[in-house]
Write a protein that holds these residues in place. Structure first.
Motif, PDB file in Angstrom:
ATOM      1  N   MET A   1     -18.418  34.312  77.641  1.00  0.00           N
ATOM      2  CA  MET A   1     -17.008  34.303  78.042  1.00  0.00           C
ATOM      3  C   MET A   1     -16.843  35.098  79.338  1.00  0.00           C
ATOM      4  SD  MET A   1     -13.670  35.629  75.942  1.00  0.00           S
ATOM      5  CE  MET A   1     -13.904  34.353  74.707  1.00  0.00           C
ATOM      6  N   LEU A   2     -16.048  34.550  80.272  1.00  0.00           N
ATOM      7  CA  LEU A   2     -15.843  35.224  81.535  1.00  0.00           C
ATOM      8  C   LEU A   2     -14.909  36.410  81.365  1.00  0.00           C
ATOM      9  CD1 LEU A   2     -15.359  32.143  83.897  1.00  0.00           C
ATOM     10  CD2 LEU A   2     -17.401  33.548  83.646  1.00  0.00           C
ATOM     11  N   SER A   3     -15.213  37.495  82.047  1.00  0.00           N
ATOM     12  CA  SER A   3     -14.361  38.676  81.986  1.00  0.00           C
ATOM     13  C   SER A   3     -13.055  38.413  82.731  1.00  0.00           C
ATOM     14  CB  SER A   3     -15.080  39.877  82.590  1.00  0.00           C
ATOM     15  OG  SER A   3     -15.277  39.668  83.984  1.00  0.00           O
ATOM     16  N   SER A   4     -12.049  39.249  82.440  1.00  0.00           N
ATOM     17  CA  SER A   4     -10.756  39.093  83.107  1.00  0.00           C
ATOM     18  C   SER A   4     -10.885  39.321  84.610  1.00  0.00           C
ATOM     19  CB  SER A   4      -9.743  40.067  82.508  1.00  0.00           C
ATOM     20  OG  SER A   4     -10.193  41.408  82.648  1.00  0.00           O
ATOM     21  N   THR A   5     -11.789  40.220  85.011  1.00  0.00           N
ATOM     22  CA  THR A   5     -12.009  40.475  86.440  1.00  0.00           C
ATOM     23  C   THR A   5     -12.550  39.230  87.139  1.00  0.00           C
ATOM     24  OG1 THR A   5     -12.483  42.798  85.982  1.00  0.00           O
ATOM     25  CG2 THR A   5     -13.192  41.926  88.120  1.00  0.00           C
ATOM     26  N   ARG A   6     -13.500  38.569  86.482  1.00  0.00           N
ATOM     27  CA  ARG A   6     -14.085  37.358  87.044  1.00  0.00           C
ATOM     28  C   ARG A   6     -13.058  36.233  87.119  1.00  0.00           C
ATOM     29  NH1 ARG A   6     -16.998  34.880  90.668  1.00  0.00           N
ATOM     30  NH2 ARG A   6     -18.114  33.040  89.902  1.00  0.00           N
ATOM     31  N   LEU A   7     -12.240  36.094  86.082  1.00  0.00           N
ATOM     32  CA  LEU A   7     -11.201  35.064  86.070  1.00  0.00           C
ATOM     33  C   LEU A   7     -10.179  35.303  87.180  1.00  0.00           C
ATOM     34  CD1 LEU A   7     -10.605  34.700  82.223  1.00  0.00           C
ATOM     35  CD2 LEU A   7     -11.674  33.032  83.736  1.00  0.00           C
ATOM     36  N   ASN A   8      -9.830  36.574  87.395  1.00  0.00           N
ATOM     37  CA  ASN A   8      -8.888  36.902  88.473  1.00  0.00           C
ATOM     38  C   ASN A   8      -9.475  36.560  89.835  1.00  0.00           C
ATOM     39  OD1 ASN A   8      -6.957  37.854  86.680  1.00  0.00           O
ATOM     40  ND2 ASN A   8      -7.661  39.972  86.807  1.00  0.00           N
ATOM     41  N   GLN A   9     -10.786  36.799  89.993  1.00  0.00           N
ATOM     42  CA  GLN A   9     -11.449  36.487  91.249  1.00  0.00           C
ATOM     43  C   GLN A   9     -11.473  34.981  91.497  1.00  0.00           C
ATOM     44  OE1 GLN A   9     -12.794  38.786  93.573  1.00  0.00           O
ATOM     45  NE2 GLN A   9     -12.744  36.899  94.781  1.00  0.00           N
ATOM     46  N   ILE A  10     -11.727  34.206  90.435  1.00  0.00           N
ATOM     47  CA  ILE A  10     -11.719  32.744  90.556  1.00  0.00           C
ATOM     48  C   ILE A  10     -10.337  32.247  90.975  1.00  0.00           C
ATOM     49  CG2 ILE A  10     -11.892  30.588  89.243  1.00  0.00           C
ATOM     50  CD1 ILE A  10     -14.091  31.949  87.583  1.00  0.00           C
ATOM     51  N   GLU A  11      -9.297  32.801  90.347  1.00  0.00           N
ATOM     52  CA  GLU A  11      -7.929  32.398  90.665  1.00  0.00           C
ATOM     53  C   GLU A  11      -7.574  32.753  92.106  1.00  0.00           C
ATOM     54  OE1 GLU A  11      -4.284  30.652  90.118  1.00  0.00           O
ATOM     55  OE2 GLU A  11      -6.061  30.608  88.820  1.00  0.00           O
ATOM     56  N   GLU A  12      -8.011  33.921  92.549  1.00  0.00           N
ATOM     57  CA  GLU A  12      -7.732  34.338  93.932  1.00  0.00           C
ATOM     58  C   GLU A  12      -8.447  33.429  94.926  1.00  0.00           C
ATOM     59  OE1 GLU A  12      -8.485  38.134  96.935  1.00  0.00           O
ATOM     60  OE2 GLU A  12      -8.636  38.422  94.752  1.00  0.00           O
ATOM     61  N   ASN A  13      -9.687  33.069  94.628  1.00  0.00           N
ATOM     62  CA  ASN A  13     -10.437  32.182  95.518  1.00  0.00           C
ATOM     63  C   ASN A  13      -9.779  30.812  95.621  1.00  0.00           C
ATOM     64  OD1 ASN A  13     -12.340  34.163  96.003  1.00  0.00           O
ATOM     65  ND2 ASN A  13     -13.778  33.433  94.445  1.00  0.00           N
ATOM     66  N   ARG A  14      -9.247  30.328  94.507  1.00  0.00           N
ATOM     67  CA  ARG A  14      -8.554  29.041  94.530  1.00  0.00           C
ATOM     68  C   ARG A  14      -7.304  29.112  95.401  1.00  0.00           C
ATOM     69  NH1 ARG A  14      -9.080  27.533  88.054  1.00  0.00           N
ATOM     70  NH2 ARG A  14     -11.215  26.688  88.159  1.00  0.00           N
ATOM     71  N   LYS A  15      -6.564  30.214  95.305  1.00  0.00           N
ATOM     72  CA  LYS A  15      -5.364  30.372  96.121  1.00  0.00           C
ATOM     73  C   LYS A  15      -5.711  30.426  97.604  1.00  0.00           C
ATOM     74  CE  LYS A  15      -2.533  32.761  92.660  1.00  0.00           C
ATOM     75  NZ  LYS A  15      -1.846  34.042  92.306  1.00  0.00           N
ATOM     76  N   ARG A  16      -6.869  31.016  97.929  1.00  0.00           N
ATOM     77  CA  ARG A  16      -7.301  31.072  99.322  1.00  0.00           C
ATOM     78  C   ARG A  16      -7.559  29.676  99.886  1.00  0.00           C
ATOM     79  NH1 ARG A  16     -10.271  36.024 101.038  1.00  0.00           N
ATOM     80  NH2 ARG A  16      -9.792  37.702  99.577  1.00  0.00           N
ATOM     81  N   LEU A  17      -8.046  28.780  99.044  1.00  0.00           N
ATOM     82  CA  LEU A  17      -8.390  27.430  99.504  1.00  0.00           C
ATOM     83  C   LEU A  17      -7.175  26.513  99.620  1.00  0.00           C
ATOM     84  CD1 LEU A  17     -11.696  26.687  97.556  1.00  0.00           C
ATOM     85  CD2 LEU A  17     -11.436  26.863 100.030  1.00  0.00           C
ATOM     86  N   ILE A  18      -6.102  26.822  98.898  1.00  0.00           N
ATOM     87  CA  ILE A  18      -4.949  25.917  98.852  1.00  0.00           C
ATOM     88  C   ILE A  18      -4.377  25.605 100.235  1.00  0.00           C
ATOM     89  CG2 ILE A  18      -2.524  25.745  98.134  1.00  0.00           C
ATOM     90  CD1 ILE A  18      -3.357  26.963  95.457  1.00  0.00           C
ATOM     91  N   PRO A  19      -4.070  26.587 101.098  1.00  0.00           N
ATOM     92  CA  PRO A  19      -3.514  26.232 102.414  1.00  0.00           C
ATOM     93  C   PRO A  19      -4.476  25.422 103.277  1.00  0.00           C
ATOM     94  CG  PRO A  19      -4.013  28.588 102.296  1.00  0.00           C
ATOM     95  CD  PRO A  19      -4.137  28.051 100.916  1.00  0.00           C
ATOM     96  N   ILE A  20      -5.781  25.655 103.123  1.00  0.00           N
ATOM     97  CA  ILE A  20      -6.771  24.898 103.900  1.00  0.00           C
ATOM     98  C   ILE A  20      -6.820  23.452 103.419  1.00  0.00           C
ATOM     99  CG2 ILE A  20      -9.224  24.723 104.467  1.00  0.00           C
ATOM    100  CD1 ILE A  20      -9.352  27.798 104.133  1.00  0.00           C
TER     101      ILE A  20
END
Length: 225
Positions: A1-20
């Protein structure tokens, strides 16, 4: 199971890609070319000036416009990542375009699966570089609307002989190979050839020959067409 820190990092990376990704989709929908004469190097340092004299192409200029308009997610992304992790390079642009194209093809395949039946429209031409290319379109009714969806342009020599073909004269593409190419494209697009009920093309012998024509080759796998 992914840790909450890892899940937050994944979510942040996705948000970074959205405008591009959003910028790439917008340019594609509007049929606007992406790149200019200069399309590399740092982007952020050139956005601080209110007037930018150098035109870096539509993709980079729109990204700079977004930052000037207050897109803090994009600005923070470009400030905090290394030069190789910005996801705005030509290579990344092309990769995202390919992903968008595959998503469109998957949607078309799903529409046809729901509709059950479709017709195929295709034609072949040789361009100025003597490469034989084929365009493919699918026509079908979806939720009461007639749709004609473009599947793509295909290099017939690469499709039939591979990218390693090195000959002074390009080999001839006959009707049988044209038909086989259409069948291959439908298979790769995950569209059931058995559901094809119509074929539209020009009336030349390469297409309509009963012995080696493209249409007769397709009809071997699509008896209702």
């Amino acid at each position: 199971m992914l840790s909450s820190t890892r899940l937050n990092q994944i979510e942040e990376n996705r948000k970074r890609l959205i405008p591009i990704i959003d910028t790439i989709i917008t340019l594609g929908k509007q049929n606007i070319p992406f790149r200019g004469h200069r399309d590399d190097g740092g982007l952020l340092e050139k956005t601080t000036s209110s007037i930018v004299n150098e035109n870096e192409g539509n993709f980079r200029e729109i990204l700079k416009l977004r930052i000037r308009a207050g897109d803090k997610i994009l600005e923070n992304h470009l400030k905090t990542t290394g030069a190789n992790d910005t996801y705005i390079s030509k290579t990344t642009q092309n990769s995202i375009i390919e992903c968008c194209g595959q998503e469109i093809l998957d949607n078309i395949s799903e529409f046809i699966t729901q509709t059950k039946y479709y017709s195929i429209l295709f034609d072949e031409t040789t361009d100025i570089s003597t490469i034989s290319q084929m365009s493919v379109i699918l026509r079908y009714a979806y939720k009461g609307e007639i749709r004609e969806d473009f599947i793509g342009f295909f290099d017939l020599h690469e499709l039939n002989y591979g990218s390693e073909l090195h000959l002074e004269t390009e080999p001839k593409i006959d009707g049988k190979k044209l038909g086989q190419s259409v069948l291959h494209i439908l298979k790769e697009t995950k569209i059931n050839i058995k559901l094809c009920v119509g074929i539209c093309t020009d009336t030349c012998s390469v297409m309509l020959s009963e012995l080696r024509g493209a249409v007769s080759e397709i009809q071997k796998s699509a008896p209702h067409a």
